[in-house]
Motif scaffolding. Structure first.
Motif, PDB file in Angstrom:
ATOM      1  N   UNK A 203      69.185 -12.336   9.045  1.00 25.03           N
ATOM      2  CA  UNK A 203      67.876 -11.477   8.974  1.00 25.03           C
ATOM      3  C   UNK A 203      67.106 -11.984   8.176  1.00 25.03           C
ATOM      4  N   UNK A 204      65.817 -11.967   8.489  1.00 24.00           N
ATOM      5  CA  UNK A 204      64.666 -12.402   7.538  1.00 24.00           C
ATOM      6  C   UNK A 204      63.737 -11.513   7.127  1.00 24.00           C
ATOM      7  N   UNK A 205      63.486 -11.315   5.896  1.00 21.15           N
ATOM      8  CA  UNK A 205      62.627 -10.517   5.185  1.00 21.15           C
ATOM      9  C   UNK A 205      61.523 -10.952   4.600  1.00 21.15           C
TER      10      UNK A 205
ATOM     11  N   UNK B 215      65.666  -2.905   2.184  1.00 22.89           N
ATOM     12  CA  UNK B 215      66.705  -3.850   2.925  1.00 22.89           C
ATOM     13  C   UNK B 215      66.442  -3.566   4.477  1.00 22.89           C
ATOM     14  N   UNK B 216      66.428  -4.500   5.331  1.00 25.24           N
ATOM     15  CA  UNK B 216      66.465  -4.613   6.725  1.00 25.24           C
ATOM     16  C   UNK B 216      67.935  -5.390   7.228  1.00 25.24           C
ATOM     17  N   UNK B 217      68.304  -4.512   8.090  1.00 24.42           N
ATOM     18  CA  UNK B 217      69.653  -4.941   8.549  1.00 24.42           C
ATOM     19  C   UNK B 217      69.652  -4.797  10.163  1.00 24.42           C
ATOM     20  N   UNK B 218      70.519  -5.530  10.988  1.00 23.02           N
ATOM     21  CA  UNK B 218      70.581  -5.531  12.224  1.00 23.02           C
ATOM     22  C   UNK B 218      71.898  -5.631  12.551  1.00 23.02           C
ATOM     23  N   UNK B 219      72.504  -5.144  13.934  1.00 20.45           N
ATOM     24  CA  UNK B 219      73.612  -5.324  14.539  1.00 20.45           C
ATOM     25  C   UNK B 219      73.740  -5.428  15.948  1.00 20.45           C
ATOM     26  N   UNK B 220      74.845  -5.894  16.396  1.00 18.66           N
ATOM     27  CA  UNK B 220      74.820  -6.020  17.959  1.00 18.66           C
ATOM     28  C   UNK B 220      74.919  -4.604  18.519  1.00 18.66           C
TER      29      UNK B 220
ATOM     30  N   UNK C  34      69.281  -8.364   5.497  1.00 18.73           N
ATOM     31  CA  UNK C  34      68.547  -9.388   4.720  1.00 18.73           C
ATOM     32  C   UNK C  34      68.550  -9.434   3.325  1.00 18.73           C
ATOM     33  N   UNK C  35      67.692 -10.416   2.885  1.00 22.65           N
ATOM     34  CA  UNK C  35      67.699 -10.534   1.246  1.00 22.65           C
ATOM     35  C   UNK C  35      67.172  -9.214   0.598  1.00 22.65           C
ATOM     36  N   UNK C  36      66.412  -8.472   1.331  1.00 21.25           N
ATOM     37  CA  UNK C  36      65.630  -7.470   0.680  1.00 21.25           C
ATOM     38  C   UNK C  36      64.372  -7.957   0.308  1.00 21.25           C
TER      39      UNK C  36
END
Lengths: 111, 116
Positions: free
Chosen positions: B4-6, B91-96, B108-110
């Motif tokens: 994840x890219x922030x 923070x951003x996060x993603x999941x299936x 992501x790294x925040x």
């Protein structure tokens, strides 16, 4: 409803064991465990679903007690690299991907 | 695979300015989450999307906050106007997809936001 983690902080010597608990007053569907090092992002460790199963890899494992609505994370023969803050994130049933995180447990492993 | 890219990683701005935080989830992930982390309040879920549709925004603190996901590979979180109490790590996060609650979230790294 935020789950409660205990203890809030723990200091270990290398090689010692630790248990971190995550408790909820509501029925749990799933429990996620993450570790976050200072200044970094949380990193996924494992997921447990209701059913009381135990999961683990290497020397870190976890259990899910459906009756108590509690999950426990077990760290055995701790290493310096285990230091960080451990978070449980809980899912309450049919809420899509929503997790509510506990306040965290800070673990410090000393040489 | 890229995570994840922030962006940006750090943002310092003055009170009253508009702030835009950006997130690119992992390709193929159906869920996207925005979190805010502070010492006082811990890790709070602000809003999450499934297949680009906002599902739960009950954690958005007030109308000054808004989030969009115009396509599967991009999301923004805006604060307008910003206030000092908005200072935090976002923070951003993603999941299936599938049953999202059964899938690990990848963070992501925040963005470390400071409002002066």
């Amino acid at each position: 409803q935020q789950p409660v983690q205990s203890p809030q902080a723990v200091i270990l010597r290398e090689g010692e064991d630790a248990v971190i608990n995550c408790s909820s007053s509501k029925a749990l569907y799933s429990v996620h465990w993450y570790r976050q090092k200072h200044g970094e992002a949380p990193v996924f460790l494992m997921i447990l679903l209701k059913g009381g199963e135990q999961k683990g890899h290497e020397k870190i494992s976890a259990s899910f007690n459906e009756k108590k609505q509690q999950s426990s994370l077990y760290l055995t023969a701790s290493q310096l690299s285990y230091s960080g803050t451990y978070f449980c994130g809980v899912g309450y049933g049919n809420q899509g991907g929503k997790l509510i995180f506990g306040q965290g447990t800070e673990l410090s492993v000393k040489p | 695979d890229a995570g994840v890219i922030q962006s940006p990683r750090h943002e310092v701005t003055e009170m009253g300015q508009e702030v835009t935080l950006r997130c690119k989830p992992i390709s193929g992930h159906d869920y996207l989450f925005w979190y805010r982390q502070t010492m006082m309040r811990g890790l709070e879920l602000l809003i999450y999307f499934n297949n680009n549709v906002p599902i739960d925004d009950s954690g958005m603190p007030e109308d000054r906050f808004s989030a969009k996901m115009p396509n599967a590979s991009f999301s923004t979180l805006k604060i307008q106007p910003s206030e000092p109490r908005d200072s935090a790590v976002y923070f951003c996060a993603s999941s299936l997809g599938g049953q999202g609650i059964n899938q690990p979230q990848h963070f992501g790294d925040g963005t470390r936001l400071s409002i002066l």
